[in-house]
Design a protein around this motif. Sequence first.
Motif, PDB file in Angstrom:
ATOM      1  N   LEU A 141     -66.190 -13.790 -46.713  1.00  0.00           N
ATOM      2  CA  LEU A 141     -67.127 -13.410 -45.589  1.00  0.00           C
ATOM      3  C   LEU A 141     -67.525 -11.842 -45.577  1.00  0.00           C
ATOM      4  O   LEU A 141     -68.359 -11.696 -45.040  1.00  0.00           O
ATOM      5  CB  LEU A 141     -66.643 -14.042 -44.268  1.00  0.00           C
ATOM      6  CG  LEU A 141     -66.576 -15.343 -44.047  1.00  0.00           C
ATOM      7  CD1 LEU A 141     -65.948 -15.472 -42.534  1.00  0.00           C
ATOM      8  CD2 LEU A 141     -67.676 -16.076 -44.119  1.00  0.00           C
ATOM      9  N   GLY A 142     -66.601 -11.412 -46.404  1.00  0.00           N
ATOM     10  CA  GLY A 142     -66.937  -9.862 -46.577  1.00  0.00           C
ATOM     11  C   GLY A 142     -66.492  -9.173 -45.012  1.00  0.00           C
ATOM     12  O   GLY A 142     -66.876  -8.190 -45.031  1.00  0.00           O
ATOM     13  N   THR A 143     -65.388  -9.778 -44.590  1.00  0.00           N
ATOM     14  CA  THR A 143     -64.891  -8.922 -43.448  1.00  0.00           C
ATOM     15  C   THR A 143     -63.476  -8.803 -43.417  1.00  0.00           C
ATOM     16  O   THR A 143     -62.902  -9.141 -44.383  1.00  0.00           O
ATOM     17  CB  THR A 143     -65.080  -9.880 -42.130  1.00  0.00           C
ATOM     18  OG1 THR A 143     -64.287 -11.106 -42.389  1.00  0.00           O
ATOM     19  CG2 THR A 143     -66.637 -10.230 -41.855  1.00  0.00           C
ATOM     20  N   LEU A 144     -62.956  -8.392 -42.684  1.00  0.00           N
ATOM     21  CA  LEU A 144     -61.629  -7.910 -42.388  1.00  0.00           C
ATOM     22  C   LEU A 144     -60.784  -8.954 -41.910  1.00  0.00           C
ATOM     23  O   LEU A 144     -61.433  -9.728 -40.938  1.00  0.00           O
ATOM     24  CB  LEU A 144     -60.923  -6.588 -41.795  1.00  0.00           C
ATOM     25  CG  LEU A 144     -61.368  -5.353 -42.161  1.00  0.00           C
ATOM     26  CD1 LEU A 144     -61.250  -4.075 -41.138  1.00  0.00           C
ATOM     27  CD2 LEU A 144     -60.965  -4.945 -43.568  1.00  0.00           C
ATOM     28  N   PRO A 145     -59.726  -9.297 -42.216  1.00  0.00           N
ATOM     29  CA  PRO A 145     -59.046 -10.391 -41.805  1.00  0.00           C
ATOM     30  C   PRO A 145     -58.682 -10.226 -40.088  1.00  0.00           C
ATOM     31  O   PRO A 145     -58.470  -9.153 -39.881  1.00  0.00           O
ATOM     32  CB  PRO A 145     -57.424 -10.461 -42.363  1.00  0.00           C
ATOM     33  CG  PRO A 145     -57.781  -9.907 -43.482  1.00  0.00           C
ATOM     34  CD  PRO A 145     -58.637  -8.787 -43.385  1.00  0.00           C
ATOM     35  N   GLY A 146     -59.185 -11.368 -39.478  1.00  0.00           N
ATOM     36  CA  GLY A 146     -58.929 -11.178 -38.111  1.00  0.00           C
ATOM     37  C   GLY A 146     -59.050 -12.653 -37.391  1.00  0.00           C
ATOM     38  O   GLY A 146     -58.852 -13.607 -38.122  1.00  0.00           O
ATOM     39  N   GLU A 147     -59.207 -12.801 -35.907  1.00  0.00           N
ATOM     40  CA  GLU A 147     -58.905 -13.994 -35.277  1.00  0.00           C
ATOM     41  C   GLU A 147     -59.961 -15.017 -35.914  1.00  0.00           C
ATOM     42  O   GLU A 147     -59.938 -16.097 -36.007  1.00  0.00           O
ATOM     43  CB  GLU A 147     -59.262 -14.031 -33.800  1.00  0.00           C
ATOM     44  CG  GLU A 147     -58.724 -15.119 -32.948  1.00  0.00           C
ATOM     45  CD  GLU A 147     -57.644 -15.808 -33.455  1.00  0.00           C
ATOM     46  OE1 GLU A 147     -57.587 -17.084 -33.731  1.00  0.00           O
ATOM     47  OE2 GLU A 147     -56.581 -15.250 -33.755  1.00  0.00           O
ATOM     48  N   ARG A 148     -61.374 -14.500 -36.239  1.00  0.00           N
ATOM     49  CA  ARG A 148     -62.489 -15.232 -36.508  1.00  0.00           C
ATOM     50  C   ARG A 148     -62.209 -15.800 -37.950  1.00  0.00           C
ATOM     51  O   ARG A 148     -62.397 -16.880 -38.098  1.00  0.00           O
ATOM     52  CB  ARG A 148     -63.696 -14.293 -36.923  1.00  0.00           C
ATOM     53  CG  ARG A 148     -64.895 -15.224 -37.278  1.00  0.00           C
ATOM     54  CD  ARG A 148     -66.039 -14.547 -37.413  1.00  0.00           C
ATOM     55  NE  ARG A 148     -67.267 -15.070 -37.710  1.00  0.00           N
ATOM     56  CZ  ARG A 148     -67.996 -14.751 -38.788  1.00  0.00           C
ATOM     57  NH1 ARG A 148     -67.623 -13.675 -39.523  1.00  0.00           N
ATOM     58  NH2 ARG A 148     -69.024 -15.398 -39.270  1.00  0.00           N
ATOM     59  N   SER A 149     -61.608 -15.153 -38.757  1.00  0.00           N
ATOM     60  CA  SER A 149     -61.151 -15.760 -40.201  1.00  0.00           C
ATOM     61  C   SER A 149     -59.860 -16.709 -39.876  1.00  0.00           C
ATOM     62  O   SER A 149     -59.796 -17.683 -40.794  1.00  0.00           O
ATOM     63  CB  SER A 149     -60.792 -14.745 -41.204  1.00  0.00           C
ATOM     64  OG  SER A 149     -59.989 -13.888 -40.789  1.00  0.00           O
ATOM     65  N   VAL A 150     -59.053 -16.533 -39.152  1.00  0.00           N
ATOM     66  CA  VAL A 150     -57.885 -17.395 -38.752  1.00  0.00           C
ATOM     67  C   VAL A 150     -58.569 -18.847 -38.364  1.00  0.00           C
ATOM     68  O   VAL A 150     -57.999 -19.799 -38.791  1.00  0.00           O
ATOM     69  CB  VAL A 150     -56.908 -16.776 -38.066  1.00  0.00           C
ATOM     70  CG1 VAL A 150     -55.710 -17.796 -37.704  1.00  0.00           C
ATOM     71  CG2 VAL A 150     -56.261 -15.535 -38.597  1.00  0.00           C
ATOM     72  N   ALA A 151     -59.248 -18.491 -37.425  1.00  0.00           N
ATOM     73  CA  ALA A 151     -59.891 -19.776 -36.736  1.00  0.00           C
ATOM     74  C   ALA A 151     -60.602 -20.684 -37.755  1.00  0.00           C
ATOM     75  O   ALA A 151     -60.501 -21.935 -37.871  1.00  0.00           O
ATOM     76  CB  ALA A 151     -60.677 -19.657 -35.704  1.00  0.00           C
ATOM     77  N   LEU A 152     -61.357 -19.758 -38.470  1.00  0.00           N
ATOM     78  CA  LEU A 152     -62.349 -20.682 -39.707  1.00  0.00           C
ATOM     79  C   LEU A 152     -61.327 -21.241 -40.725  1.00  0.00           C
ATOM     80  O   LEU A 152     -61.477 -22.296 -41.246  1.00  0.00           O
ATOM     81  CB  LEU A 152     -63.163 -19.922 -40.153  1.00  0.00           C
ATOM     82  CG  LEU A 152     -64.256 -20.513 -41.124  1.00  0.00           C
ATOM     83  CD1 LEU A 152     -64.782 -21.610 -40.656  1.00  0.00           C
ATOM     84  CD2 LEU A 152     -65.235 -19.351 -41.771  1.00  0.00           C
ATOM     85  N   ALA A 153     -60.187 -20.468 -41.036  1.00  0.00           N
ATOM     86  CA  ALA A 153     -59.334 -21.022 -41.907  1.00  0.00           C
ATOM     87  C   ALA A 153     -58.630 -22.557 -41.354  1.00  0.00           C
ATOM     88  O   ALA A 153     -58.553 -23.283 -42.463  1.00  0.00           O
ATOM     89  CB  ALA A 153     -57.864 -19.749 -42.354  1.00  0.00           C
ATOM     90  N   ARG A 154     -58.433 -22.268 -40.114  1.00  0.00           N
ATOM     91  CA  ARG A 154     -57.813 -23.769 -39.576  1.00  0.00           C
ATOM     92  C   ARG A 154     -58.503 -24.546 -39.760  1.00  0.00           C
ATOM     93  O   ARG A 154     -58.230 -25.774 -40.308  1.00  0.00           O
ATOM     94  CB  ARG A 154     -57.148 -23.406 -38.211  1.00  0.00           C
ATOM     95  CG  ARG A 154     -55.989 -22.572 -38.001  1.00  0.00           C
ATOM     96  CD  ARG A 154     -55.778 -22.478 -36.583  1.00  0.00           C
ATOM     97  NE  ARG A 154     -54.743 -21.326 -36.336  1.00  0.00           N
ATOM     98  CZ  ARG A 154     -54.927 -20.419 -35.345  1.00  0.00           C
ATOM     99  NH1 ARG A 154     -55.926 -20.297 -34.825  1.00  0.00           N
ATOM    100  NH2 ARG A 154     -53.979 -19.559 -35.284  1.00  0.00           N
ATOM    101  N   SER A 155     -59.662 -24.680 -39.501  1.00  0.00           N
ATOM    102  CA  SER A 155     -60.739 -25.695 -39.764  1.00  0.00           C
ATOM    103  C   SER A 155     -61.112 -26.199 -41.270  1.00  0.00           C
ATOM    104  O   SER A 155     -61.027 -27.267 -41.478  1.00  0.00           O
ATOM    105  CB  SER A 155     -62.112 -25.168 -39.235  1.00  0.00           C
ATOM    106  OG  SER A 155     -62.171 -25.004 -37.542  1.00  0.00           O
ATOM    107  N   LEU A 156     -61.008 -25.143 -41.951  1.00  0.00           N
ATOM    108  CA  LEU A 156     -61.261 -25.254 -43.307  1.00  0.00           C
ATOM    109  C   LEU A 156     -60.066 -26.212 -43.962  1.00  0.00           C
ATOM    110  O   LEU A 156     -60.045 -26.987 -44.880  1.00  0.00           O
ATOM    111  CB  LEU A 156     -61.605 -24.051 -44.064  1.00  0.00           C
ATOM    112  CG  LEU A 156     -62.988 -23.411 -43.877  1.00  0.00           C
ATOM    113  CD1 LEU A 156     -63.114 -22.144 -44.793  1.00  0.00           C
ATOM    114  CD2 LEU A 156     -63.984 -24.578 -43.969  1.00  0.00           C
TER     115      LEU A 156
END
Length: 197
Positions: A141-156
């Motif tokens: 996503l071109g972002t720093l790891p954070g809650e958004r990437s963790v939440a999306l990671a769980r869904s993926l």
Amino acid sequence: MGRRSDHSRGELEEMILSAGHALMAEQGFARFSAREVAKRIGYSVGTLYNVFGSADALVLAINTRTFAAWAEHLRAALAEAGDDRIRALVAGYFAFARANPNLWMAIYDHRLPPGMAMPERDAAARGVLTGIVADEVAAALGTLPGERSVALARSLIATVHGHCAFDLTGSFALMGEGAPMEAALARVRESLAAARD
């Protein structure tokens, strides 16, 4: 039978975990037996309970060991990924499950009994795998790891898991899906594209 004094508690824990992990790989969760683990290491089943407290705690520890092996497998796949790290991640997920079906299924077949909490050490060890995925999601996503990437990671992970479970159980074959890994990868790419918008 061996005597408790034959090995230290740490040695016993490792012996039990190694034998239990091997047995789970061979026979799966439904046929797993703490008594058989004890037999394989030459101790009584009571020794296993003295070290782990219960059969559920032993299975939990075995499954945590599987998570650690799985995380290492994903790291190795990513180390050779080239430019398409998302493909390597999804393919690595499928490859581990296909190579270790009984161990992989045991993670999801075992349920902690009511009132038994997962020890923090186990939760942290299991969280490493989600962390690996979250880091790759953030990078995609071109972002720093954070809650958004963790939440999306769980869904993926849930998306890929469902495809993988249908693959291992033969459900996808019955549905006529001949490329479950590719289907999972397509859903992951779609989700990442939507998250970028």
